[in-house]
Write a protein that holds these residues in place. Structure first.
Motif, PDB file in Angstrom:
ATOM      1  N   GLN A  87      42.207  49.243  46.956  1.00 37.65           N
ATOM      2  CA  GLN A  87      43.609  49.620  46.822  1.00 37.65           C
ATOM      3  C   GLN A  87      43.993  49.816  45.356  1.00 37.65           C
ATOM      4  OE1 GLN A  87      45.985  46.683  48.857  1.00 37.65           O
ATOM      5  NE2 GLN A  87      45.698  47.647  50.857  1.00 37.65           N
ATOM      6  N   ILE A  88      43.460  48.973  44.498  1.00 36.75           N
ATOM      7  CA  ILE A  88      43.727  49.121  43.073  1.00 36.75           C
ATOM      8  C   ILE A  88      43.122  50.432  42.569  1.00 36.75           C
ATOM      9  CG2 ILE A  88      43.474  48.110  40.777  1.00 36.75           C
ATOM     10  CD1 ILE A  88      45.215  46.498  42.663  1.00 36.75           C
ATOM     11  N   ALA A  89      41.916  50.733  43.019  1.00 35.79           N
ATOM     12  CA  ALA A  89      41.254  51.970  42.602  1.00 35.79           C
ATOM     13  C   ALA A  89      42.047  53.206  43.032  1.00 35.79           C
ATOM     14  CB  ALA A  89      39.846  52.032  43.190  1.00 35.79           C
ATOM     15  N   GLU A  90      42.666  53.119  44.211  1.00 29.94           N
ATOM     16  CA  GLU A  90      43.430  54.250  44.721  1.00 29.94           C
ATOM     17  C   GLU A  90      44.784  54.376  44.027  1.00 29.94           C
ATOM     18  OE1 GLU A  90      43.742  53.371  48.831  1.00 29.94           O
ATOM     19  OE2 GLU A  90      41.662  53.912  49.305  1.00 29.94           O
ATOM     20  N   ARG A  91      45.449  53.247  43.792  1.00 28.98           N
ATOM     21  CA  ARG A  91      46.831  53.263  43.310  1.00 28.98           C
ATOM     22  C   ARG A  91      46.942  53.285  41.788  1.00 28.98           C
ATOM     23  NH1 ARG A  91      48.918  48.556  47.541  1.00 28.98           N
ATOM     24  NH2 ARG A  91      48.440  49.745  49.452  1.00 28.98           N
ATOM     25  N   ASN A  92      45.903  52.837  41.106  1.00 32.79           N
ATOM     26  CA  ASN A  92      45.922  52.841  39.641  1.00 32.79           C
ATOM     27  C   ASN A  92      44.526  53.209  39.132  1.00 32.79           C
ATOM     28  OD1 ASN A  92      46.318  52.404  36.915  1.00 32.79           O
ATOM     29  ND2 ASN A  92      47.345  50.436  37.183  1.00 32.79           N
ATOM     30  N   PRO A  93      44.106  54.439  39.364  1.00 36.25           N
ATOM     31  CA  PRO A  93      42.727  54.833  39.033  1.00 36.25           C
ATOM     32  C   PRO A  93      42.384  54.735  37.554  1.00 36.25           C
ATOM     33  CG  PRO A  93      44.061  56.761  39.547  1.00 36.25           C
ATOM     34  CD  PRO A  93      44.877  55.568  39.929  1.00 36.25           C
ATOM     35  N   PHE A  94      43.351  55.010  36.670  1.00 39.66           N
ATOM     36  CA  PHE A  94      43.064  54.930  35.242  1.00 39.66           C
ATOM     37  C   PHE A  94      42.884  53.483  34.809  1.00 39.66           C
ATOM     38  CE2 PHE A  94      45.431  58.966  35.643  1.00 39.66           C
ATOM     39  CZ  PHE A  94      44.479  59.831  35.116  1.00 39.66           C
ATOM     40  N   GLY A  95      43.818  52.642  35.212  1.00 41.08           N
ATOM     41  CA  GLY A  95      43.714  51.235  34.850  1.00 41.08           C
ATOM     42  C   GLY A  95      42.494  50.580  35.458  1.00 41.08           C
ATOM     43  N   PHE A  96      42.220  50.887  36.714  1.00 42.53           N
ATOM     44  CA  PHE A  96      41.055  50.303  37.386  1.00 42.53           C
ATOM     45  C   PHE A  96      39.761  50.688  36.688  1.00 42.53           C
ATOM     46  CE2 PHE A  96      37.677  50.482  40.606  1.00 42.53           C
ATOM     47  CZ  PHE A  96      37.721  49.182  41.089  1.00 42.53           C
ATOM     48  N   SER A  97      39.762  51.841  36.074  1.00 44.14           N
ATOM     49  CA  SER A  97      38.553  52.337  35.433  1.00 44.14           C
ATOM     50  C   SER A  97      38.213  51.593  34.150  1.00 44.14           C
ATOM     51  CB  SER A  97      38.699  53.840  35.109  1.00 44.14           C
ATOM     52  OG  SER A  97      38.877  54.593  36.291  1.00 44.14           O
ATOM     53  N   VAL A  98      39.207  51.007  33.495  1.00 42.52           N
ATOM     54  CA  VAL A  98      38.963  50.399  32.186  1.00 42.52           C
ATOM     55  C   VAL A  98      39.215  48.889  32.131  1.00 42.52           C
ATOM     56  CG1 VAL A  98      39.380  52.544  30.934  1.00 42.52           C
ATOM     57  CG2 VAL A  98      41.297  50.995  31.417  1.00 42.52           C
ATOM     58  N   VAL A  99      39.817  48.319  33.188  1.00 41.13           N
ATOM     59  CA  VAL A  99      40.133  46.891  33.187  1.00 41.13           C
ATOM     60  C   VAL A  99      39.347  46.190  34.287  1.00 41.13           C
ATOM     61  CG1 VAL A  99      41.980  45.169  33.490  1.00 41.13           C
ATOM     62  CG2 VAL A  99      42.449  47.301  32.276  1.00 41.13           C
ATOM     63  N   PRO A 100      38.724  45.048  33.998  1.00 45.91           N
ATOM     64  CA  PRO A 100      37.924  44.340  35.006  1.00 45.91           C
ATOM     65  C   PRO A 100      38.720  43.988  36.257  1.00 45.91           C
ATOM     66  CG  PRO A 100      37.581  43.403  32.829  1.00 45.91           C
ATOM     67  CD  PRO A 100      38.724  44.358  32.703  1.00 45.91           C
ATOM     68  N   THR A 101      38.053  43.993  37.379  1.00 47.63           N
ATOM     69  CA  THR A 101      38.683  43.663  38.656  1.00 47.63           C
ATOM     70  C   THR A 101      39.334  42.290  38.618  1.00 47.63           C
ATOM     71  OG1 THR A 101      37.078  45.028  39.861  1.00 47.63           O
ATOM     72  CG2 THR A 101      38.262  43.335  41.120  1.00 47.63           C
ATOM     73  N   GLU A 102      38.717  41.351  37.887  1.00 46.42           N
ATOM     74  CA  GLU A 102      39.243  39.989  37.830  1.00 46.42           C
ATOM     75  C   GLU A 102      40.673  39.943  37.285  1.00 46.42           C
ATOM     76  OE1 GLU A 102      34.868  39.898  37.847  1.00 46.42           O
ATOM     77  OE2 GLU A 102      36.369  40.968  36.637  1.00 46.42           O
ATOM     78  N   VAL A 103      40.979  40.878  36.383  1.00 46.97           N
ATOM     79  CA  VAL A 103      42.326  40.914  35.813  1.00 46.97           C
ATOM     80  C   VAL A 103      43.342  41.298  36.885  1.00 46.97           C
ATOM     81  CG1 VAL A 103      43.832  42.088  34.163  1.00 46.97           C
ATOM     82  CG2 VAL A 103      41.510  41.422  33.491  1.00 46.97           C
ATOM     83  N   TRP A 104      43.031  42.323  37.670  1.00 46.90           N
ATOM     84  CA  TRP A 104      43.938  42.762  38.729  1.00 46.90           C
ATOM     85  C   TRP A 104      44.080  41.671  39.796  1.00 46.90           C
ATOM     86  CZ3 TRP A 104      46.413  46.725  37.020  1.00 46.90           C
ATOM     87  CH2 TRP A 104      45.771  47.661  36.197  1.00 46.90           C
ATOM     88  N   LYS A 105      42.987  41.040  40.083  1.00 39.04           N
ATOM     89  CA  LYS A 105      43.015  40.001  41.113  1.00 39.04           C
ATOM     90  C   LYS A 105      43.845  38.810  40.656  1.00 39.04           C
ATOM     91  CE  LYS A 105      39.873  37.994  44.507  1.00 39.04           C
ATOM     92  NZ  LYS A 105      38.458  37.864  44.943  1.00 39.04           N
ATOM     93  N   GLY A 106      43.663  38.419  39.399  1.00 37.20           N
ATOM     94  CA  GLY A 106      44.446  37.314  38.859  1.00 37.20           C
ATOM     95  C   GLY A 106      45.921  37.645  38.784  1.00 37.20           C
TER      96      GLY A 106
END
Length: 274
Positions: A40-59
């Protein structure tokens, strides 16, 4: 601060049980009912997801949920438990019926409107003097009256009959939240000069013991003097007032730390898979 006993064991247990239940529900929601979905993060924020680790979004998602839970009445409910443990009668979402004269009602509206307008214009001025504002309201006289009802997040009636009303807000409230708190405070104190009404922030975002303004949030100081404890209670001052004891805040922090010994481990293993 009036004297009083430290938090008794029954009250500590009620606080512990309440906070523990909140954390259990939150962990269940984030791990089972509404788990983090990386795609969902990859779909909704593709630019941010591309450069920021998944752990940051999850946290970040867990943090937002935690902040939301705390803002949904948790602190005011703890206030009720603690006040009752100190021998008071307490209630959440308490409605107080008042009668003010129409000059007072109109003037309170003007005070709030003028201060909101000055904030929007970025005008620099001294912190409002609520004592003077209330004195001016007390001098307004007319034979026309208006019945109003004010809802307070927390109401406390002490054994000596003293009544206290608390408007709990997030520690960095927006303009609407701050204006609502001030309006309610002026209405309550103008309608009943014997009561105490407070703008209540559960902790100090600048750090306990520091000036609130160091947090870099300027909105509240345009409507309140954030250092005036007659009207504004933050962090330790708030909880010690509610508990009628100078140790209440520290005891509350200790209870959260006790719960955290288990909840932190559960979040690491069940949410972050560490």
């Amino acid at each position: 601060m009036e004297g009083g006993k430290t938090m008794n064991e029954a009250t500590r247990e009620r606080v512990h049980t309440h906070v523990q239940a909140v954390m259990n529900r939150l962990i269940e929601k984030r791990t089972i009912l509404e788990p983090f979905l990386e795609h969902q993060i990859a779909e909704r924020n593709p630019f941010g997801f591309s450069v920021v680790p998944t752990e940051v979004w999850k946290g970040a998602k867990f943090e937002r949920s935690f902040v939301t839970v705390l803002g949904q009445g948790i602190f005011e409910q703890l206030g009720k438990i603690i006040a009752e443990g100190a021998g008071a009668i307490a209630a959440n979402q308490y409605d107080k019926d008042l009668r003010l004269n129409t000059f007072q009602v109109d003037t309170i509206g003007d005070i709030i409107s003028n201060q909101r307008a000055r904030l929007r214009k970025g005008e620099i001025r001294q912190a409002p003097d609520l004592t003077q504002e209330l004195a001016n309201l007390a001098n307004l006289q007319t034979n026309r009256y208006q019945d109003i009802s004010i809802k307070s997040d927390l109401y406390i009636r002490r054994p000596d009959g003293t009544e206290e009303y608390y408007s709990f807000k997030t520690v960095k409230p927006n303009l609407d939240q701050t204006a609502e708190a001030k309006k309610n405070l002026l209405m309550l104190r103008a309608g009943d000069s014997n009561c105490k009404a407070y703008f209540a922030l559960p902790y100090n975002p600048a750090g306990e013991g520091n000036a609130y303004t160091l947090a870099g949030h300027s909105i509240p100081k345009k409507l309140f003097n954030m250092e005036d404890k007659e009207y504004v209670l933050i962090g330790g001052d708030l909880w010690n007032k509610i508990g009628n004891d100078e140790n209440t805040y520290n005891e509350l922090i200790n209870i959260f730390q006790e719960i955290g010994q288990r909840s932190k481990e559960r979040i690491r293993t069940e949410y972050f898979d560490l």
